[in-house]
Write an enzyme that holds these catalytic residues in place. Structure first.
Site: not given
Ligand code: PGA
Length: 249
Positions: A9-11, A95, A97, A167, A173, A213, A234-235
């Site tokens: 997930n590149w966000k 998600h 967010e 998640e 993150g 993470s 993600g990251g």
């Protein structure tokens, strides 16, 4: 019997050039990763370009969000058919967010999931509790509401298209990861919910990913738990070497 799915997930990261570079690096580094299913979720403006880079590879592309209406006066929104038309096979729904900053609810997730499936996309429904809820011991109750609310009214057939991602919001993150045991316990709980609601076959075939993470240092331990069927990353998915290392196990 469930193949692992490793999803990035590149966000809201990368510009067009960086998105193409990242996709090109993944294409090279993951050309031989045959034992896992792979997907990336780039920002909407770069989907068509990333689809082009990754066409004829095993890496699927998906949107990070969609709107449930097919078309019309919904300024700023993206429909399921639009995602399909640029080559997307998947889409993220709900998600944390999106729930936190954009007011998404279980009911809106349900509409989005329906629209995605009707258009032939395979959605990933994201669920997870926030820190206060875990501290209060309410994590299962929260996740149950999200899973059953998101999947309300779904048939066994619909479920063939659905993946769930657990998640825990406190692990996203933050560098803080759920322990493999914590995560597996929640995955088992979710599988139990699916069994009750849709039957044992759906529960046994639906993939449940872990997110929060996840990185090369912890992905093996997480993915080797019996009820963890891969990851939503993600990251670490923004660094081709890291994503490839996770995917290669
Ligand atoms: P993270 O994000 O890997 O950066 O924690 C995971 C996610 O939000 O999907």
């Amino acid at each position: 019997m469930r193949r692992l799915l490793i999803a990035g997930n590149w966000k809201m990261n990368t510009d067009l050039r960086e998105a193409i570079q990242l996709a090109t690096a993944l294409k090279r580094q993951l050309a031989e990763a045959e034992d896992v299913d792979l997907a990336v979720f780039p920002p909407a403006p770069f989907l068509a370009d990333v689809c082009e880079v990754l066409q004829d590879t095993a890496i699927e592309v998906g949107g990070q969000n969609l709107y449930h209406e097919p078309k019309g006066a919904f300024t700023g929104e993206v429909s399921a058919a639009m995602l399909v038309s640029v080559g997307c096979k998947r889409v993220l729904v709900g998600h944390s967010e999106r729930r936190q900053y954009f007011g998404e609810t279980d009911a809106s997730c349900n509409q989005k999931l329906r629209a995605a499936i009707a258009a032939g996309l395979r959605p990933i429904l994201c669920v997870g509790e926030v820190l206060e809820e875990r501290k209060a011991g309410r994590q299962e109750e929260v996740v149950k509401t999200q899973v059953l609310g998101g999947l309300e009214g779904f048939s066994v057939e619909d479920m063939g298209a659905v993946t769930v991602a657990y998640e825990p919001v406190w692990a996203i993150g933050t560098g803080e990861t759920a322990t493999p045991e914590q995560a597996n316990s929640m995955h088992g709980f979710i599988r139990g919910l699916l069994a009750e609601r849709f039957g044992v076959d759906v529960a046994q075939t639906t993939r449940i990913l872990y997110g929060g993470s996840m990185k090369p240092e912890n992905s093996k331990a997480l993915a080797s738990e019996p009820d963890i069927d891969g990851g939503l990353i993600g990251g670490a998915s923004l660094v081709a070497e890291k994503f490839a290392a996770i995917a290669k196990g």
